[in-house]
Design a protein around this motif. Structure first.
Motif, PDB file in Angstrom:
ATOM      1  N   GLU A   1       0.836  -1.213   0.000  1.00 35.13           N
ATOM      2  CA  GLU A   1       0.000   0.000   0.000  1.00 35.13           C
ATOM      3  C   GLU A   1       0.867   1.258   0.000  1.00 35.13           C
ATOM      4  O   GLU A   1       0.556   2.240  -0.671  1.00 35.13           O
ATOM      5  CB  GLU A   1      -0.906   0.037   1.251  1.00 35.13           C
ATOM      6  CG  GLU A   1      -1.931  -1.079   1.338  1.00 35.13           C
ATOM      7  CD  GLU A   1      -3.125  -0.866   0.412  1.00 35.13           C
ATOM      8  OE1 GLU A   1      -3.212   0.215  -0.205  1.00 35.13           O
ATOM      9  OE2 GLU A   1      -3.956  -1.793   0.311  1.00 35.13           O
ATOM     10  N   TRP A   2       1.954   1.217   0.747  1.00 31.09           N
ATOM     11  CA  TRP A   2       2.870   2.368   0.824  1.00 31.09           C
ATOM     12  C   TRP A   2       3.521   2.641  -0.538  1.00 31.09           C
ATOM     13  O   TRP A   2       3.545   3.783  -1.020  1.00 31.09           O
ATOM     14  CB  TRP A   2       3.926   2.092   1.907  1.00 31.09           C
ATOM     15  CG  TRP A   2       5.099   3.027   1.875  1.00 31.09           C
ATOM     16  CD1 TRP A   2       5.093   4.350   2.211  1.00 31.09           C
ATOM     17  CD2 TRP A   2       6.434   2.712   1.470  1.00 31.09           C
ATOM     18  NE1 TRP A   2       6.363   4.874   2.044  1.00 31.09           N
ATOM     19  CE2 TRP A   2       7.198   3.895   1.595  1.00 31.09           C
ATOM     20  CE3 TRP A   2       7.068   1.549   1.025  1.00 31.09           C
ATOM     21  CZ2 TRP A   2       8.562   3.953   1.275  1.00 31.09           C
ATOM     22  CZ3 TRP A   2       8.418   1.597   0.712  1.00 31.09           C
ATOM     23  CH2 TRP A   2       9.153   2.791   0.836  1.00 31.09           C
ATOM     24  N   MET A   3       4.022   1.592  -1.182  1.00 29.01           N
ATOM     25  CA  MET A   3       4.655   1.783  -2.496  1.00 29.01           C
ATOM     26  C   MET A   3       3.650   2.274  -3.523  1.00 29.01           C
ATOM     27  O   MET A   3       3.936   3.172  -4.329  1.00 29.01           O
ATOM     28  CB  MET A   3       5.299   0.473  -2.975  1.00 29.01           C
ATOM     29  CG  MET A   3       6.533   0.096  -2.195  1.00 29.01           C
ATOM     30  SD  MET A   3       7.289  -1.413  -2.881  1.00 29.01           S
ATOM     31  CE  MET A   3       8.023  -2.099  -1.412  1.00 29.01           C
ATOM     32  N   LEU A   4       2.441   1.690  -3.488  1.00 31.01           N
ATOM     33  CA  LEU A   4       1.396   2.091  -4.428  1.00 31.01           C
ATOM     34  C   LEU A   4       1.058   3.571  -4.248  1.00 31.01           C
ATOM     35  O   LEU A   4       0.919   4.317  -5.218  1.00 31.01           O
ATOM     36  CB  LEU A   4       0.160   1.230  -4.137  1.00 31.01           C
ATOM     37  CG  LEU A   4      -0.818   1.027  -5.275  1.00 31.01           C
ATOM     38  CD1 LEU A   4      -0.160   0.368  -6.475  1.00 31.01           C
ATOM     39  CD2 LEU A   4      -1.996   0.177  -4.791  1.00 31.01           C
ATOM     40  N   MET A   5       0.979   4.004  -2.990  1.00 32.60           N
ATOM     41  CA  MET A   5       0.660   5.398  -2.700  1.00 32.60           C
ATOM     42  C   MET A   5       1.764   6.310  -3.252  1.00 32.60           C
ATOM     43  O   MET A   5       1.472   7.344  -3.848  1.00 32.60           O
ATOM     44  CB  MET A   5       0.544   5.514  -1.174  1.00 32.60           C
ATOM     45  CG  MET A   5      -0.049   6.783  -0.655  1.00 32.60           C
ATOM     46  SD  MET A   5       1.197   7.798   0.112  1.00 32.60           S
ATOM     47  CE  MET A   5       1.737   6.759   1.461  1.00 32.60           C
ATOM     48  N   GLU A   6       3.021   5.934  -3.105  1.00 35.31           N
ATOM     49  CA  GLU A   6       4.107   6.782  -3.622  1.00 35.31           C
ATOM     50  C   GLU A   6       4.159   6.767  -5.155  1.00 35.31           C
ATOM     51  O   GLU A   6       4.500   7.769  -5.779  1.00 35.31           O
ATOM     52  CB  GLU A   6       5.450   6.321  -3.042  1.00 35.31           C
ATOM     53  CG  GLU A   6       5.535   6.558  -1.537  1.00 35.31           C
ATOM     54  CD  GLU A   6       6.954   6.608  -0.996  1.00 35.31           C
ATOM     55  OE1 GLU A   6       7.140   7.217   0.077  1.00 35.31           O
ATOM     56  OE2 GLU A   6       7.879   6.042  -1.622  1.00 35.31           O
ATOM     57  N   LEU A   7       3.818   5.625  -5.755  1.00 33.99           N
ATOM     58  CA  LEU A   7       3.854   5.518  -7.221  1.00 33.99           C
ATOM     59  C   LEU A   7       2.680   6.241  -7.877  1.00 33.99           C
ATOM     60  O   LEU A   7       2.766   6.677  -9.024  1.00 33.99           O
ATOM     61  CB  LEU A   7       3.846   4.045  -7.653  1.00 33.99           C
ATOM     62  CG  LEU A   7       5.130   3.263  -7.395  1.00 33.99           C
ATOM     63  CD1 LEU A   7       4.863   1.763  -7.476  1.00 33.99           C
ATOM     64  CD2 LEU A   7       6.229   3.663  -8.384  1.00 33.99           C
ATOM     65  N   GLN A   8       1.583   6.359  -7.140  1.00 42.40           N
ATOM     66  CA  GLN A   8       0.388   6.983  -7.728  1.00 42.40           C
ATOM     67  C   GLN A   8       0.132   8.391  -7.195  1.00 42.40           C
ATOM     68  O   GLN A   8      -0.550   9.177  -7.833  1.00 42.40           O
ATOM     69  CB  GLN A   8      -0.838   6.101  -7.452  1.00 42.40           C
ATOM     70  CG  GLN A   8      -0.752   4.783  -8.210  1.00 42.40           C
ATOM     71  CD  GLN A   8      -1.888   3.831  -7.895  1.00 42.40           C
ATOM     72  OE1 GLN A   8      -2.424   3.850  -6.795  1.00 42.40           O
ATOM     73  NE2 GLN A   8      -2.245   3.006  -8.863  1.00 42.40           N
ATOM     74  N   GLY A   9       0.662   8.677  -6.027  1.00 44.58           N
ATOM     75  CA  GLY A   9       0.448   9.992  -5.419  1.00 44.58           C
ATOM     76  C   GLY A   9       1.765  10.709  -5.265  1.00 44.58           C
ATOM     77  O   GLY A   9       2.403  11.054  -6.250  1.00 44.58           O
ATOM     78  N   GLN A  10       2.202  10.894  -4.009  1.00 44.84           N
ATOM     79  CA  GLN A  10       3.468  11.587  -3.798  1.00 44.84           C
ATOM     80  C   GLN A  10       4.280  10.931  -2.681  1.00 44.84           C
ATOM     81  O   GLN A  10       3.756  10.172  -1.874  1.00 44.84           O
ATOM     82  CB  GLN A  10       3.239  13.062  -3.485  1.00 44.84           C
ATOM     83  CG  GLN A  10       2.436  13.285  -2.210  1.00 44.84           C
ATOM     84  CD  GLN A  10       2.389  14.746  -1.773  1.00 44.84           C
ATOM     85  OE1 GLN A  10       3.258  15.535  -2.117  1.00 44.84           O
ATOM     86  NE2 GLN A  10       1.381  15.104  -1.006  1.00 44.84           N
ATOM     87  N   ILE A  11       5.582  11.253  -2.674  1.00 45.10           N
ATOM     88  CA  ILE A  11       6.491  10.772  -1.642  1.00 45.10           C
ATOM     89  C   ILE A  11       6.460  11.774  -0.493  1.00 45.10           C
ATOM     90  O   ILE A  11       6.760  12.962  -0.700  1.00 45.10           O
ATOM     91  CB  ILE A  11       7.922  10.659  -2.199  1.00 45.10           C
ATOM     92  CG1 ILE A  11       7.989   9.605  -3.321  1.00 45.10           C
ATOM     93  CG2 ILE A  11       8.923  10.344  -1.086  1.00 45.10           C
ATOM     94  CD1 ILE A  11       9.294   9.587  -4.101  1.00 45.10           C
ATOM     95  N   GLU A  12       6.109  11.290   0.681  1.00 46.77           N
ATOM     96  CA  GLU A  12       6.009  12.160   1.864  1.00 46.77           C
ATOM     97  C   GLU A  12       5.230  13.425   1.495  1.00 46.77           C
ATOM     98  O   GLU A  12       4.216  13.336   0.858  1.00 46.77           O
ATOM     99  CB  GLU A  12       7.423  12.410   2.440  1.00 46.77           C
ATOM    100  CG  GLU A  12       8.008  11.109   3.019  1.00 46.77           C
ATOM    101  CD  GLU A  12       9.475  10.848   2.665  1.00 46.77           C
ATOM    102  OE1 GLU A  12      10.159  11.741   2.156  1.00 46.77           O
ATOM    103  OE2 GLU A  12       9.932   9.714   2.912  1.00 46.77           O
ATOM    104  N   GLU A  13       5.734  14.608   1.844  1.00 47.89           N
ATOM    105  CA  GLU A  13       5.006  15.831   1.470  1.00 47.89           C
ATOM    106  C   GLU A  13       5.755  16.563   0.353  1.00 47.89           C
ATOM    107  O   GLU A  13       5.639  17.781   0.211  1.00 47.89           O
ATOM    108  CB  GLU A  13       4.866  16.759   2.687  1.00 47.89           C
ATOM    109  CG  GLU A  13       4.144  16.142   3.882  1.00 47.89           C
ATOM    110  CD  GLU A  13       2.675  15.834   3.578  1.00 47.89           C
ATOM    111  OE1 GLU A  13       1.948  16.781   3.200  1.00 47.89           O
ATOM    112  OE2 GLU A  13       2.271  14.663   3.696  1.00 47.89           O
ATOM    113  N   SER A  14       6.502  15.822  -0.450  1.00 51.85           N
ATOM    114  CA  SER A  14       7.433  16.463  -1.401  1.00 51.85           C
ATOM    115  C   SER A  14       6.780  16.945  -2.691  1.00 51.85           C
ATOM    116  O   SER A  14       7.409  17.664  -3.467  1.00 51.85           O
ATOM    117  CB  SER A  14       8.533  15.469  -1.764  1.00 51.85           C
ATOM    118  OG  SER A  14       7.965  14.376  -2.480  1.00 51.85           O
ATOM    119  N   ARG A  15       5.573  16.509  -2.983  1.00 55.19           N
ATOM    120  CA  ARG A  15       4.921  16.725  -4.280  1.00 55.19           C
ATOM    121  C   ARG A  15       5.698  16.050  -5.420  1.00 55.19           C
ATOM    122  O   ARG A  15       5.545  16.395  -6.586  1.00 55.19           O
ATOM    123  CB  ARG A  15       4.706  18.220  -4.580  1.00 55.19           C
ATOM    124  CG  ARG A  15       3.568  18.823  -3.744  1.00 55.19           C
ATOM    125  CD  ARG A  15       3.427  20.303  -3.937  1.00 55.19           C
ATOM    126  NE  ARG A  15       4.467  21.031  -3.209  1.00 55.19           N
ATOM    127  CZ  ARG A  15       5.177  22.026  -3.724  1.00 55.19           C
ATOM    128  NH1 ARG A  15       4.953  22.429  -4.961  1.00 55.19           N
ATOM    129  NH2 ARG A  15       6.104  22.615  -3.001  1.00 55.19           N
TER     130      ARG A  15
END
Ligand code: ZN
Length: 306
Positions: A116-130
């Motif tokens: 879920e964490w990887m999917l969120m970074e691949l589809q959304g953003q890494i931490e609050e970095s945009r």
């Protein structure tokens, strides 16, 4: 249409030329037990690394893949700032490095939570970095996958299958790559979406060839390092003879700002391939069309996703 996800947005094939598929702008190789050491300031990283990026940009390189995942100081916020200062796209990974760099939280996370964490970074953003993650970077122990590395790989295979993102792994031995590909296929993903990072370190070229025939990308990525250029030229020729040049990637594994050193240390430039190595490849009789596809089309095809 497939695109590469970068710090400056998604880029299509016509927006990109030569791409270096394995370099580092920022790495922190201190393991989690080393506390109380200095942190990096964004302006200092820009001061040190922007000139290095400018040098390689002037030679026609259009993007660099940053290969530092979680565990070795991934800082998407810093990478975005460096990209904006230089107007140069970087491709940032999700994923976790091998033991002993695996952070404590990953031991306590389930495979499902890591997925879920990887999917969120691949589809959304890494931490609050945009910054959206462009790929998945992992690593394996030299003698085989440990339990936590296996859990991370299974999560990565599922996140890859869900997004089309490529998985690259720092893996020294071909035998370990075979185990990794078995797991990736078992999770319903494909060997053709895997990059064997540091494939030059496997002494048996037949394993490079066998694993490429299985579909994986073969990355020779310490060009300009301790192995002579002639070694790489010979491996490249052997890959060409086996008709596997469309699965070949070339890079330096150089850079970078090191927060453990005063003022980040002294970076090694990203220019060796353009200035020294490609002229030698041409002199060895490798055709310009092959050089162009290996340095431009191959990295695009590896890292692009729908
Ligand atoms: Zn590296």
């Amino acid at each position: 249409m497939v695109k590469i996800i970068t710090t400056l947005g998604a880029k299509s094939r016509h927006e990109l030329g030569m791409i270096l598929p394995h370099e580092h702008v920022f790495v922190d190789l201190r393991t989690p037990d080393q506390h109380g050491l200095p942190e990096a300031r964004v302006e200092k990283v820009i001061e040190l690394m922007a000139p290095e990026i400018k040098r390689v940009k002037d030679l026609g390189v259009t993007a660099i893949v940053e290969s530092s995942p979680v565990g070795v100081g991934r800082r998407a916020d810093i990478l975005r700032a460096v990209s904006e200062a230089t107007q140069f796209p970087l491709v940032v990974p999700t994923g976790i490095y091998r033991e002993p760099w695996v952070p404590e939280w990953a031991y306590h996370s389930s495979e499902e939570e890591l997925y879920e964490w990887m999917l969120m970074e691949l589809q959304g953003q890494i931490e609050e970095s945009r910054v959206q993650a462009g790929w998945i970077k992992l690593s394996a122990g030299d003698n085989g996958l440990t339990e936590v590395e296996t859990k991370i790989l299974r999560a990565a295979a599922r996140a890859g299958a869900g997004t089309g993102a490529i998985i690259g792994s720092h893996t020294i031995r071909g035998r370990v790559v075979c185990d990794q590909l078995d797991i990736i296929e078992d999770e319903g993903y494909s060997a053709s979406r895997f990059i064997w990072i540091h494939a030059q370190n496997e002494p048996d070229i037949d394993l490079n060839i066998e694993i490429a025939r299985r579909g994986a990308w073969i990355e020779y990525d310490a060009i300009g390092g301790s192995l002579p250029d002639e070694f790489y030229i010979k491996r490249i020729q052997q890959m060409l003879d086996a008709n596997l040049d469309s699965q070949l990637l070339l890079s330096h594994d150089r850079g970078w700002y090191d927060p453990a050193k005063p003022d980040g240390g002294v970076p090694r430039p990203f220019t060796y391939i353009n200035l020294n190595f490609l002229p030698k490849l041409r002199a060895a009789g490798i055709d310009e069309a092959v050089i162009n596809s290996v340095t431009c089309s191959n990295p695009f095809n590896a890292f692009a996703r729908p």
